[in-house]
Design a protein around this motif. Sequence first.
Motif: not given
Lengths: 96, 96, 96, 96, 96, 96, 96, 96, 96, 96
Positions: B53-61, B79-81, H38-50, J82-83
């Motif tokens: 279990v970790s705690v991080l302090e960051v500027e952004s996601p 990983i759970k965030v 133009g079909k794939w509108k948004y592609l986001w990474r979930v922060a901290g996860q694959y 989710k961030a």
Amino acid sequence: MVFLVEMDVNIPTTWDEDKLKDYIKREQETSQKWQKSGKWKYLWRVAGQYSNVSVLEVESPDELHAIISSLPLFPYMDIKVKALCKHPNAVRETLL
Amino acid sequence: MVFLVEMDVNIPTTWDEDKLKDYIKREQETSQKWQKSGKWKYLWRVAGQYSNVSVLEVESPDELHAIISSLPLFPYMDIKVKALCKHPNAVRETLL
Amino acid sequence: MVFLVEMDVNIPTTWDEDKLKDYIKREQETSQKWQKSGKWKYLWRVAGQYSNVSVLEVESPDELHAIISSLPLFPYMDIKVKALCKHPNAVRETLL
Amino acid sequence: MVFLVEMDVNIPTTWDEDKLKDYIKREQETSQKWQKSGKWKYLWRVAGQYSNVSVLEVESPDELHAIISSLPLFPYMDIKVKALCKHPNAVRETLL
Amino acid sequence: MVFLVEMDVNIPTTWDEDKLKDYIKREQETSQKWQKSGKWKYLWRVAGQYSNVSVLEVESPDELHAIISSLPLFPYMDIKVKALCKHPNAVRETLL
Amino acid sequence: MVFLVEMDVNIPTTWDEDKLKDYIKREQETSQKWQKSGKWKYLWRVAGQYSNVSVLEVESPDELHAIISSLPLFPYMDIKVKALCKHPNAVRETLL
Amino acid sequence: MVFLVEMDVNIPTTWDEDKLKDYIKREQETSQKWQKSGKWKYLWRVAGQYSNVSVLEVESPDELHAIISSLPLFPYMDIKVKALCKHPNAVRETLL
Amino acid sequence: MVFLVEMDVNIPTTWDEDKLKDYIKREQETSQKWQKSGKWKYLWRVAGQYSNVSVLEVESPDELHAIISSLPLFPYMDIKVKALCKHPNAVRETLL
Amino acid sequence: MVFLVEMDVNIPTTWDEDKLKDYIKREQETSQKWQKSGKWKYLWRVAGQYSNVSVLEVESPDELHAIISSLPLFPYMDIKVKALCKHPNAVRETLL
Amino acid sequence: MVFLVEMDVNIPTTWDEDKLKDYIKREQETSQKWQKSGKWKYLWRVAGQYSNVSVLEVESPDELHAIISSLPLFPYMDIKVKALCKHPNAVRETLL
């Protein structure tokens, strides 16, 4: 010893607003008493959820239970507890 | 901003001991680099489990993701965030 | 302090029989060393499953982790840990 | 034979305090009667949760059910039961 | 005593066909030996799934474990066990 | 055809004792009527839980549903259904 | 009788492309043979997932199992089966 | 029509680095081709996860499946799909 | 486009029989109106459960939502939705 | 920073229609106030379910929590957060 405690609150849907306010007020008093005692180290809100994450440093599992079960909303929460210990990669000498 | 991150390690069963040692050594170097930078505040082992279990302090996601995904074992962890914020009952003025 | 520990073993399917036998032998030696030390109080098999339930009495969460993680099969087990304390309805004065 | 029984209590949110107190008192009487009979060997509280873990030694599954279902809160608990047996690595000759 | 046992088979994907055939043949021999002994009362396939449901009548949880763990595929199955007892609404005097 | 049916009962917490007794009595009558008809072959209690496991032999899925849904507690149960068929390793010629 | 069957495919990661192509080709042949027989009524892809939903009309649970287990990928699929029957609100006289 | 698609990547642990790099390069090419269409509108990474979260606007469920299943890592991802529609409280006239 | 919809009904335990009958009657009327319109193609009961499986053919996700949310029991159901498309192994040219 | 938020609404079954209407009206007002502020970017209904998916762009996790917890139905929703951050394969320069 140090515990990570996650609490999800399930407010009974049959409570009226006065009862709810009374519980929330007593919950705050109890939680702040333990924070001021130095045993409840961190109390965080999980952003966007009716949940909190806490870190407590206590003498024993019995003391942890005494603190958590003294919360008025204790019977209405889903609670997860993890005992923490030193990670071999941790730079910090102590847990807190 | 502050995130709580839980990581469960799933070592691939096909790795030989040399490969595993190499990964563990690089994992330690990466994790300690981020701890020394002041961004990775706490790194705890969950007692009895191959989890931390970790705690991080960051500027952004984005910075959170850059740190976590730089770990060599990143592709082999569950990983759970959780984004944390101030709890109305918290006595402490700041999150950390 | 007393912990209840449940371990489910997931033998890697790529191991040949010699490797498996070696692990099982070293697992037994390690587990019996801790039982004889008096810290690993109970070790039970769950009937019909490749799982065990154990009760350990240790000085700290760190000692619990040292014992559990010394098992050769530690990286290949799903492990659940519960810290135990006195139940208000318990007749027995002590936990064990 | 020996069973591990985990009970999570879900107090109905519609009960008033008198009803709850009455149930808790009768729950204690029933549980202590069985502990004194020698059949309910251990009754532990899980630290921080409204749950208990118990170890019972009974003549048959029917006797186990008679004991557990005699608890007044039986209809309001989530219960998990595991039949235990001798582990090949156990040093102790008997289960208890 | 009577147990309901559900077994889901997870064939290791690394096995070649000869190894798989050998296991299936030995699994059949072991399972039929116990059925003929009178202890393994029912062995059913769950329609459409690589799973079975079984009913066993044994002397003890230890005997149940001895039977189930003698199956060659035991390490590669997810297994659920339920101890059965008389239902108050059951018309039949005995469990089987 | 033969079905394995598992039922977990969730008694509504708002029912008073008279209403509960009435339901339990009618539940018993209905269940026993079907057992005497020869279609409800086995009705077992899961030891330590407010659950049952049943084996029914019926003409069709429609008949299975007619039987299960005639139980007064049907709307208050979590129910799992598995269609059973002959296992290739089964020694017994018939399912029951 | 009519069954709804959901299949999630888990291609073993150790297979090379030739082996995978061979399986996919034989899977297609087997599935189309059963569709042409009139027993496999519908075969749908779940949009965006390596899963299918099927509706089969068979003589018995044994026939259902014979069809599903004849698929070459049967050991590598998670499969859910639901027996269907007439809904009281259904306008259509028959299931299909 | 608009779909929300969540993809969790499970890299096979048996792949060497060259194979992984090749897949990642082809995954990028395929994903960018669909974004530019133009079909794939948004592609986001979930922060901290694959994991990623995507929003696609397509002509039909078939087109959604054609896009997602054209990704080289498609067989190695857990994918969740939600069809979106107008929320009664939405201020915006269109979905995107 | 075609959707598979699974609905599990959770009747509120506080409703009296008149209220329940009224809801069931209006639920039937609404569901039959949509079946007769030709958009709600199949409505099946899952044998032994208070659940149904349905197949709907609609113009858009918005129309699907309009139909499902018009059911009086909509707020009291757990609902799963899958968008269906053509399976490469399907013999049938069309989805329905 | 950008968050994906999924909300499942669980209307308390004890509320009468007036109370429900009042909550729905205030929910709409609050949600539209935040949409017009430019912080609540997207609000979508999940087709066929009493759920929504939202995208919010906020200054901090504290602001996210302030917005979500201002919704009158906040205590009666299951919420997942989710961030989001930039995906290496994303063609678009910005998140929104």
